[in-house]
Enzyme design. Structure first.
Site, PDB file in Angstrom:
ATOM      1  N   TYR A   1       0.836  -1.209   0.000  1.00  0.00           N
ATOM      2  CA  TYR A   1       0.000   0.000   0.000  1.00  0.00           C
ATOM      3  C   TYR A   1       0.871   1.260   0.000  1.00  0.00           C
ATOM      4  O   TYR A   1       0.883   2.040  -0.925  1.00  0.00           O
ATOM      5  CB  TYR A   1      -0.954  -0.003   1.187  1.00  0.00           C
ATOM      6  CG  TYR A   1      -1.919   1.160   1.177  1.00  0.00           C
ATOM      7  CD1 TYR A   1      -3.039   1.139   0.352  1.00  0.00           C
ATOM      8  CD2 TYR A   1      -1.708   2.284   1.978  1.00  0.00           C
ATOM      9  CE1 TYR A   1      -3.927   2.208   0.319  1.00  0.00           C
ATOM     10  CE2 TYR A   1      -2.591   3.360   1.947  1.00  0.00           C
ATOM     11  CZ  TYR A   1      -3.695   3.314   1.121  1.00  0.00           C
ATOM     12  OH  TYR A   1      -4.560   4.378   1.084  1.00  0.00           O
TER      13      TYR A   1
ATOM     14  N   SER B   1      -6.345   1.578  -4.484  1.00  0.00           N
ATOM     15  CA  SER B   1      -6.459   2.975  -4.089  1.00  0.00           C
ATOM     16  C   SER B   1      -5.086   3.641  -4.184  1.00  0.00           C
ATOM     17  O   SER B   1      -4.525   3.742  -5.272  1.00  0.00           O
ATOM     18  CB  SER B   1      -7.054   3.064  -2.688  1.00  0.00           C
ATOM     19  OG  SER B   1      -7.542   4.340  -2.415  1.00  0.00           O
TER      20      SER B   1
ATOM     21  N   ASP C   1     -17.763   4.541  -7.582  1.00  0.00           N
ATOM     22  CA  ASP C   1     -16.686   4.877  -6.653  1.00  0.00           C
ATOM     23  C   ASP C   1     -16.614   6.395  -6.551  1.00  0.00           C
ATOM     24  O   ASP C   1     -16.181   7.065  -7.484  1.00  0.00           O
ATOM     25  CB  ASP C   1     -15.354   4.320  -7.162  1.00  0.00           C
ATOM     26  CG  ASP C   1     -14.224   4.488  -6.150  1.00  0.00           C
ATOM     27  OD1 ASP C   1     -14.403   5.259  -5.181  1.00  0.00           O
ATOM     28  OD2 ASP C   1     -13.171   3.862  -6.335  1.00  0.00           O
TER      29      ASP C   1
ATOM     30  N   HIS D   1     -15.761   2.095  -3.673  1.00  0.00           N
ATOM     31  CA  HIS D   1     -14.328   1.983  -3.437  1.00  0.00           C
ATOM     32  C   HIS D   1     -13.957   0.658  -2.774  1.00  0.00           C
ATOM     33  O   HIS D   1     -12.783   0.338  -2.645  1.00  0.00           O
ATOM     34  CB  HIS D   1     -13.865   3.154  -2.572  1.00  0.00           C
ATOM     35  CG  HIS D   1     -12.405   3.414  -2.643  1.00  0.00           C
ATOM     36  ND1 HIS D   1     -11.754   3.702  -3.827  1.00  0.00           N
ATOM     37  CD2 HIS D   1     -11.433   3.414  -1.683  1.00  0.00           C
ATOM     38  CE1 HIS D   1     -10.472   3.891  -3.593  1.00  0.00           C
ATOM     39  NE2 HIS D   1     -10.243   3.708  -2.303  1.00  0.00           N
TER      40      HIS D   1
END
Length: 715
Positions: A485, A565, A648, A683
Site C-alpha cells: 500500500y 487505491s 466509486d 471503493h
C-alpha cells in the site's frame, strides 16, 4: 469511549506442485481489439510545462454522460470475452465459494447489557446485525440488509446503539457510495422510527447519555447531478433529537473559515464531554471539547495547529487520557487536565521503541496495542501509568478491539493472521484472561500453510519487512502475488484472507511488503514515503520484487503485483518505471492522474501525502510518477487488468478510465491491457460477497495465466 473516526479517507482493504506448469506467461492469445477511444485535444500549461490530457472527457460521470457509458460497456465487453478464455477462472470461482462459506462474527459491542454484533452465515452478500440480551444468549436478527436490494449492493454501514441499548442509529450505504442515509430502529420491537437523515458522509454516530438523540457529520446537500464527483465543502457536526425533522438538527461544530476541514465527534463514557476532532485530511488533528452540561454547547479548543495526532481514550472528570504524537513520533499516552483556564498536559506512558497504534481505557486499565515489526503486542497499564503486564495472544499476528466502557471489566478483541481466521475473544480485564467467544471453521487445512517474515534492502539501504505466505511443500520458485500500500500512515498487518488463500492453495506465493509511507514504524516511516519522498515507496516495492526473484521465491517470469487505491497508484507507477520486472499487474481503484486528483470528491484530503498540483515543486514531483502521464511507449509492459467501479466516489473511476485508454493507445507490447468496471460498487466497502468472489476469480485467473500458475480443482 470510542474515538471519533477521522476517516481512513486515505484511500482505503490454491494442490499440486506449482513449479510444474503447463501454461506459461509466454503463451500468447490472439491479439485483442480494443474499443476505439476518442482522443481530445486538451493541453494545459502549468509552470511552463505543456501537459496533454486527451482523455479528459472520460472524467465525466457515467450516470450522466451516454458517451462515457457506451465506452464502459464496450470495454467490459472486451474484458469479459477475454476472461472467459482463462481456464482457471471457473476453478477459482468454485473454490472461492467454498472458502468464503464459513460462519464469521465481529466483536460484540455492549450497551445496556445487550451485545450487538455482525454475523455472516457464509455466502450472505451482507453481514447481518444481531443482538443478544445476555453474553451467551440466543441471538436475534436486528437488521438484515440482504433484502434491501436485489443485487445485494445496499449495505449496513456505521451503527451505534444508545446507552440503554433500546435504540440503534445506523447508516445505509447504497452501491458502495460514501454517502449515507441515517435511520433509527427501536431494538425491542424492531420497528423503524420516522427519523431519516440524508447527506451524511465520513460520519460517526455518538449518542447522548440520556438517549435523546445523537451526533453525526454531514455535508450540505450537493447540487443535482454532482453527488458522485464534486468536492464538497463545509463538513459539519450536527445533533439530531429523536422525533424531529432533519431541518431542526442543531449545528454543533463547523469551520466556515476553513471549509475544507473534516470533523468528527466522540463522547466520554460519563456523558459529560463531547470531544471534537478536526483535520485538513492528514493524520494530524486539532482537538476541542464541549461541556454538555452547559446550555450553549460552546466548543473550547484544546489543541490547534494540525501539528500532531490527538485522540482521547477516556477521562476521570476533567482529566483526559490522550494518545498523541506530540514530541513522540511513535506515539505516547499523556493526561490532559482541562479544569483550569489552559489545559495541563503531562506524560503518562512514554514513547517506546515499538509503535503505539491502539489504545483503550476499560476495566480501570489502559490497554495499549503496539507494533513490533508489523506484529501486535498488547500491554496493560494502571491509570497512573505503571506497567501491569501483557495480554497473552494466541500467536504472531494482529489483535484489535479491546473496546467497552472504562468502568466495565468485560471487553472483546479479535485475533487474526495469514493462517489464522479471525477468532473473537472475551477478555476479563481483572483476571487478564481471554476465552473464545466465537471461532470460525474454514474449509482449508491451515496447518499446511507457512508464514515467515523477512527483511530486504531497498535502493537507499533501508531495511523493509516483508511477509511471505505459501504452502509448506512449496520450497522452490513459484508464481508470486506481491501486495503493498505505502501511504497515509496506514499499516499493513497480518490478517486472514480466503481470497489470498485461494491463490496460495494452488501453490502460489503471497508476499506483503511493509514499504515506507505506512505507519509500521511511526511518523518517520510515513514521512519517508510521502510528498517529495514518494519515490521511496516505489523503490521499496521494486526492491521487494527484485528480492523475491534473487532469493528464488518467485520464478523468473512469475511475479504479479497488486494494490488498491493509493496502492493502485503504486502499481501504476512501478509498472511504468520497471515494466520488465513484472509478469502481471492488478491496479485497483487507483489514483492514476496525479495532476487532477484534488479536483474530485475526497481527493483534496490527499494533499498531505501527495502535495498540491497547483504548487510548482509539488507539480513537478507529481508529474514524474503520475501513472497516466508516464506510460513508456516502445517498452514491453506486463499484462494489466485494472479494476474500478462506476459508483466509486472516493477515487472517481475517471482515473482508471483515462489510464486504461492511454495504455491501450500506446505501443507497449502484445500482452492484454484491460479494465474491469463493476456496476453498483464503490471503493470497496459494502461490496456484496458474490461480487467479491466474481472479481477475485477474474483477478487470480488473469494473474495465473501470465505468471504460469497451474490451476487445478482442489481435492
Amino acid at each position: 469511549m470510542r474515538r471519533a473516526s477521522l476517516l481512513a479517507l486515505p484511500l482505503l482493504f490454491a494442490a499440486p506442485n506449482a513449479i510444474a506448469q503447463t501454461e506459461t506467461k509466454a503463451t500468447m492469445t490472439a491479439p485483442i481489439t480494443y474499443p476505439e477511444t476518442k482522443r481530445g485535444d486538451v493541453v494545459e500549461e502549468q509552470f511552463g510545462v505543456k501537459v496533454a490530457d486527451p482523455y479528459r472527457w472520460l472524467e465525466n460521470d457515467v450516470r450522466n454522460d451516454p458517451e462515457v457509458a457506451a465506452w464502459v460497456a464496450a470495454e467490459n465487453k472486451v474484458t469479459d470475452a477475454y476472461l472467459k478464455t482463462l481456464p482457471g477462472r471457473d476453478i477459482f470461482r468454485d473454490r472461492l465459494k467454498q472458502l468464503f462459506n464459513y460462519e464469521r462474527f465481529s466483536a460484540p459491542y455492549k450497551k445496556g447489557g445487550r451485545y450487538f454484533y455482525f454475523r455472516n452465515s457464509g455466502l450472505q452478500n451482507q453481514s447481518v446485525l444481531y443482538v443478544r440480551d445476555t453474553l451467551n444468549g440466543q441471538g436475534r436478527v436486528l437488521i438484515d440488509p440482504n433484502g434491501w436490494a436485489k443485487d445485494g449492493a445496499t449495505a449496513l454501514a456505521e451503527w451505534a446503539p444508545s446507552e440503554d441499548g433500546k435504540k440503534l442509529a445506523y447508516g445505509v450505504q447504497d452501491g458502495g457510495t460514501d454517502w449515507r442515509t441515517i435511520r433509527v430502529l427501536d431494538v425491542d420491537s424492531g420497528k423503524l422510527l420516522d427519523d431519516e437523515l440524508k447527506w451524511a458522509k465520513f460520519t460517526g454516530l455518538a449518542w447522548m447519555k440520556d438517549g435523546s438523540g445523537f451526533f453525526y457529520e454531514r455535508f450540505p446537500e450537493p447540487r443535482e447531478g454532482t453527488a458522485f464527483q464534486a468536492g464538497a465543502d463545509n463538513h459539519a457536526v450536527y445533533f439530531h433529537r429523536l422525533g424531529t425533522p432533519q431541518s431542526a438538527d442543531r449545528l454543533v461544530y463547523s469551520t466556515p473559515d476553513a471549509p475544507k476541514n473534516l470533523h468528527g465527534i466522540g463522547l466520554t463514557d460519563d456523558g459529560r464531554y463531547a470531544i471534537l476532532y478536526s483535520t485538513p485530511g492528514s493524520s494530524n488533528n486539532d482537538l476541542s471539547v464541549i461541556d454538555l452540561k452547559s446550555a450553549e454547547w460552546k466548543p473550547r479548543q484544546l489543541v490547534s495547529g494540525f501539528e500532531s495526532e490527538w485522540g482521547v481514550i477516556g477521562n476521570v472528570g476533567p482529566k483526559f487520557y490522550v494518545s498523541t504524537t506530540k514530541d513522540a513520533a511513535r506515539s505516547k499516552i499523556v493526561t490532559m487536565d482541562i479544569s483550569g483556564a489552559q489545559p495541563v498536559v503531562a506524560d503518562l506512558v512514554p514513547e517506546d521503541q515499538a509503535v503505539l497504534n491502539g489504545a483503550s481505557m476499560v476495566g480501570g486499565r489502559l490497554i495499549l496495542s503496539y507494533l513490533v515489526d508489523a506484529k501486535t503486542e498488547v500491554r496493560r497499564f494502571t491509570l497512573d501509568g505503571k506497567p501491569d503486564g501483557k495480554v497473552a495472544l494466541p500467536g504472531i499476528g494482529t489483535a484489535g478491539g479491546f473496546g467497552g466502557d472504562q468502568d466495565d471489566n468485560e471487553s472483546f478483541y479479535i485475533f487474526t493472521s495469514f493462517n489464522a481466521p479471525s477468532v473473537v475473544y472475551r477478555y476479563d480485564v481483572a483476571k487478564n484472561k481471554a476465552t473464545v467467544w466465537a471461532a470460525p471453521k474454514v474449509a482449508i487445512d491451515l496447518s499446511k500453510i507457512a508464514v515467515e517474515q523477512r527483511f530486504y534492502t531497498s535502493k537507499d539501504g533501508t531495511k523493509i519487512p516483508m511477509f511471505i505466505v505459501r504452502r509448506k511443500d512449496v520450497t522452490g520458485p513459484a508464481p508470486t502475488l506481491l501486495y503493498a500500500y505505502g501511504g497515509f500512515n496506514i499499516t499493513q498487518l497480518p490478517s486472514f484472507s480466503t481470497s489470498r488463500l485461494a491463490w496460495v492453495e494452488q501453490g502460489g506465493v503471497f508476499a506483503l511488503a511493509n514499504i515506507r509511507g505506512g505507519g509500521e514504524y511511526g511518523k518517520a516511516w510515513h514521512d519517508a514515503g510521502r510528498l517529495m519522498n514518494k519515490q521511496n515507496v516505489f523503490d521499496d516495492f521494486i526492491a521487494a520484487g527484485e528480492y523475491l526473484k534473487a532469493q528464488g521465491i518467485t520464478t523468473k517470469d512469475g511475479l504479479a503485483i497488486q494494490g488498491g487505491s493509493n496502492g493502485g497508484l503504486l502499481v501504476g507507477a512501478v509498472v511504468n518505471q520497471r515494466p520488465d520486472l513484472f509478469a502481471a499487474a492488478l491496479p485497483a481503484v487507483g489514483v492514476m492522474d496525479m495532476l487532477r486528483f484534488d479536483k474530485f470528491t475526497a481527493g483534496r484530503y490527499w494533499t498531505s501525502d501527495y502535495g498540491f498540483p497547483s504548487k510548482e515543486a509539488d507539480f513537478r514531483n507529481l508529474l514524474k510518477y503520475s501513472p497516466y502521464h508516464n506510460i513508456q511507449a516502445g517498452k514491453d509492459y506486463p499484462a494489466i487488468l485494472a479494476t474500478t467501479a462506476d459508483t466509486d466516489d472516493r477515487v472517481v473511476p475517471g482515473h482508471t478510465f483515462k489510464y486504461t485508454a492511454a495504455l491501450q493507445a500506446a505501443d507497449i507490447g502484445p500482452k492484454p491491457h484491460l479494465v474491469r468496471i463493476e456496476t453498483r460498487a464503490g471503493h470497496g466497502s459494502g461490496k456484496p460477497t458474490d461480487k467479491v468472489i466474481e472479481e477475485t476469480a477474474d483477478l487470480w485467473a488473469f494473474a495465473a495465466k501470465w505468471t504460469g500458475l497451474k490451476v487445478d480443482p482442489v481435492k
